[in-house]
Write a protein that holds these residues in place. Sequence first.
Motif, short mmCIF file in Angstrom:
data_model
loop_
_atom_site.label_atom_id
_atom_site.label_comp_id
_atom_site.label_asym_id
_atom_site.label_seq_id
_atom_site.Cartn_x
_atom_site.Cartn_y
_atom_site.Cartn_z
N ALA A 1 16.18 -48.85 -17.29
CA ALA A 1 17.48 -48.77 -17.95
C ALA A 1 17.79 -50.03 -18.73
CB ALA A 1 18.57 -48.51 -16.91
N MET A 2 18.50 -49.85 -19.88
CA MET A 2 18.91 -50.96 -20.72
C MET A 2 20.29 -50.65 -21.32
SD MET A 2 19.22 -52.72 -23.74
CE MET A 2 18.83 -51.41 -24.87
N ASP A 3 21.18 -51.63 -21.26
CA ASP A 3 22.54 -51.46 -21.79
C ASP A 3 22.49 -51.53 -23.31
OD1 ASP A 3 25.20 -51.53 -22.44
OD2 ASP A 3 25.70 -53.28 -21.22
N LEU A 4 22.88 -50.45 -23.98
CA LEU A 4 22.83 -50.41 -25.44
C LEU A 4 23.88 -51.30 -26.08
CD1 LEU A 4 22.23 -46.60 -26.01
CD2 LEU A 4 20.63 -48.46 -26.54
N GLY A 5 24.90 -51.70 -25.33
CA GLY A 5 25.93 -52.57 -25.88
C GLY A 5 25.52 -54.02 -25.93
N SER A 6 24.73 -54.48 -24.95
CA SER A 6 24.38 -55.89 -24.86
C SER A 6 22.88 -56.16 -24.90
CB SER A 6 24.94 -56.46 -23.55
OG SER A 6 24.30 -55.85 -22.43
N TYR A 7 22.07 -55.10 -24.86
CA TYR A 7 20.61 -55.20 -24.81
C TYR A 7 20.15 -56.01 -23.59
CZ TYR A 7 19.95 -52.75 -29.19
OH TYR A 7 19.92 -51.79 -30.17
N ARG A 8 20.82 -55.78 -22.48
CA ARG A 8 20.44 -56.38 -21.21
C ARG A 8 19.78 -55.33 -20.33
NH1 ARG A 8 25.70 -60.07 -19.41
NH2 ARG A 8 25.87 -61.26 -21.35
N ARG A 9 18.74 -55.71 -19.62
CA ARG A 9 18.09 -54.82 -18.66
C ARG A 9 19.05 -54.58 -17.49
NH1 ARG A 9 12.88 -54.17 -16.38
NH2 ARG A 9 13.09 -52.44 -14.92
N ILE A 10 19.17 -53.33 -17.08
CA ILE A 10 20.08 -52.96 -16.00
C ILE A 10 19.28 -52.52 -14.78
CG2 ILE A 10 21.95 -51.42 -15.29
CD1 ILE A 10 22.73 -53.42 -17.47
N THR A 11 19.44 -53.26 -13.70
CA THR A 11 18.84 -52.88 -12.42
C THR A 11 19.89 -52.66 -11.34
OG1 THR A 11 18.54 -55.20 -11.77
CG2 THR A 11 16.72 -54.14 -12.96
N ARG A 12 21.12 -53.13 -11.60
CA ARG A 12 22.24 -52.98 -10.66
C ARG A 12 23.54 -53.10 -11.44
NH1 ARG A 12 22.49 -58.84 -7.61
NH2 ARG A 12 22.39 -60.10 -9.53
N GLY A 13 24.64 -52.75 -10.82
CA GLY A 13 25.92 -52.76 -11.50
C GLY A 13 26.30 -54.13 -12.04
N GLU A 14 25.92 -55.18 -11.32
CA GLU A 14 26.27 -56.53 -11.74
C GLU A 14 25.58 -56.97 -13.02
OE1 GLU A 14 27.23 -55.90 -7.57
OE2 GLU A 14 25.39 -55.60 -8.73
N ASP A 15 24.59 -56.23 -13.46
CA ASP A 15 23.88 -56.61 -14.69
C ASP A 15 24.67 -56.30 -15.95
OD1 ASP A 15 21.70 -57.52 -13.25
OD2 ASP A 15 20.68 -55.56 -13.30
N PHE A 16 25.68 -55.45 -15.84
CA PHE A 16 26.49 -55.13 -17.02
C PHE A 16 27.33 -56.33 -17.42
CE2 PHE A 16 25.78 -50.78 -15.40
CZ PHE A 16 25.33 -50.19 -16.57
N ALA A 17 27.49 -56.51 -18.74
CA ALA A 17 28.28 -57.64 -19.23
C ALA A 17 29.75 -57.47 -18.91
CB ALA A 17 28.08 -57.78 -20.74
N ASN A 18 30.24 -56.25 -18.86
CA ASN A 18 31.64 -55.99 -18.55
C ASN A 18 31.76 -55.30 -17.19
OD1 ASN A 18 30.38 -53.84 -20.23
ND2 ASN A 18 32.18 -52.71 -19.57
N PRO A 19 32.68 -55.75 -16.35
CA PRO A 19 32.79 -55.19 -15.00
C PRO A 19 33.53 -53.86 -14.93
CG PRO A 19 34.43 -56.91 -15.31
CD PRO A 19 33.61 -56.86 -16.57
N THR A 20 34.22 -53.48 -16.00
CA THR A 20 35.01 -52.25 -15.99
C THR A 20 34.62 -51.39 -17.17
OG1 THR A 20 36.78 -53.25 -17.28
CG2 THR A 20 36.95 -53.43 -14.89
N GLY A 21 35.33 -50.25 -17.29
CA GLY A 21 35.07 -49.37 -18.42
C GLY A 21 33.77 -48.61 -18.26
N VAL A 22 33.20 -48.21 -19.39
CA VAL A 22 31.95 -47.46 -19.39
C VAL A 22 30.99 -48.10 -20.39
CG1 VAL A 22 32.94 -45.26 -18.65
CG2 VAL A 22 32.88 -45.84 -21.08
N ASN A 23 29.71 -47.83 -20.18
CA ASN A 23 28.67 -48.37 -21.04
C ASN A 23 27.72 -47.26 -21.44
OD1 ASN A 23 28.84 -51.62 -20.65
ND2 ASN A 23 29.37 -50.55 -18.76
N ASN A 24 27.10 -47.42 -22.57
CA ASN A 24 26.04 -46.51 -23.00
C ASN A 24 24.70 -47.13 -22.61
OD1 ASN A 24 27.47 -44.31 -24.54
ND2 ASN A 24 28.29 -46.11 -25.58
N VAL A 25 23.95 -46.39 -21.80
CA VAL A 25 22.71 -46.93 -21.23
C VAL A 25 21.54 -46.09 -21.71
CG1 VAL A 25 21.49 -47.48 -19.09
CG2 VAL A 25 23.98 -47.72 -19.21
N LEU A 26 20.48 -46.79 -22.14
CA LEU A 26 19.24 -46.13 -22.54
C LEU A 26 18.32 -46.06 -21.34
CD1 LEU A 26 17.73 -45.00 -25.10
CD2 LEU A 26 16.53 -47.20 -25.11
#
Length: 398
Positions: free
Chosen positions: A235-260
């Motif tokens: 998984a990769m966050d399309l908003g920040s281009y960060r690899r996602i392995t857990r919830g804490e990897d998202f740049a923003n703690p709330t809302g929703v994200n588009n994930v590839l």
Amino acid sequence: MRQSTLDILRRATGTTVLCQQMALLEEEVARLHQVPRGAPPQPALDRIARYADFPLQTWWERSLWEPVVQLAVRDHVRPGDIAFDVGANAGAFAMQMSRQAGPRGTVCAFEASPRIIGRTQHNLLNAACHNVTLYHRAVWNRSGDFVHIAEGSHLNDRVETGAGGTPVPTLALDDFIAATGLTPSFIKMDIEGAELDALRGSARLIAEGRPIMALEQAPDDMRCHELLVAAGYLAMDLGSYRRITRGEDFANPTGVNNVLFVPEEKASASPYFDPRQEMVAKLEACAFTRDAAGGARLAQPMDLPAGRYLVRADFSASGRDNEVYAGVDADGETVFRYHTFTAFMAECYRDWVVQLDRPGRIAPFLRFLNGSDATLDWRGAEVIRLPAFDNVAPPLIF
């Protein structure tokens, strides 16, 4: 106005049916606006909603509808492909997929909302998307059930137990694929919290078809992530281009994200999973001009070669009673834009992804449309190059 319309209709052929339809329409509009029938006309009722009231841009014009997802579609749908748009809404992504898949491709669009489906149909027909088939179904964990759809505040309707209105039949993607023989290589899915149920109805597709998927994901609900990781996806966050392995990897703690989500066996060839990021410039706050409302804009646009860039804005804000645009202009044209209020922008949308297909002069900006925000602390922005995308060709035909 209604009386004059009725007078005209009474002189027309088939007046009984027409008058009945007019009365039903008046009752429905009054219900939506909670105005009793027979009450004095309200300003909100002066203009009856039509299917064309939520138009999309024409296909040859730039679209700013969820630009980070547009880039994922751009990179993954090619001529002749089969693609699914699950949660088609007004049809923006189905239209993009249609142009990229071309006359030999197939796009299947699914929209559950009775309120939205007419707009979807209108926009796709108006755009001449002849390779798109639209299905009024709720994509779910099994076929043949019925669900109710609750209306959202901005065409973000969702499945909700106990919601009123006409029940909508459900459809599992595995059943749909078995019936049609259409296996997608790419899926965009945004169905307002029903993604997990949709994935549970796609077990064979995930195990055998292995499509690349762009899904909406909330950082505090990782169940879709867990299901797909267990099936061998990255998984990769399309908003920040960060690899996602857990919830804490998202740049923003709330809302929703588009994930590839990409199958592990395809990830090594995907530029999205290349971790290289090269700092191009760090733009201090003094490099930006400030307008009377407090908005910011880069005073001297910077020259960049073609490529993909991440503009990471650095600011904080707590204002909610305002409306802003924030993003990036290139050669005087807006190429990326978010639209919300400053507190939400500061918390969730400070990473802006820009694709330059030719060299350009870029200028990050934040502009107030309504109101202002005395708490806005604009500290500048970083410009980061993503070199893995240098050799990713844009769609040849669009």
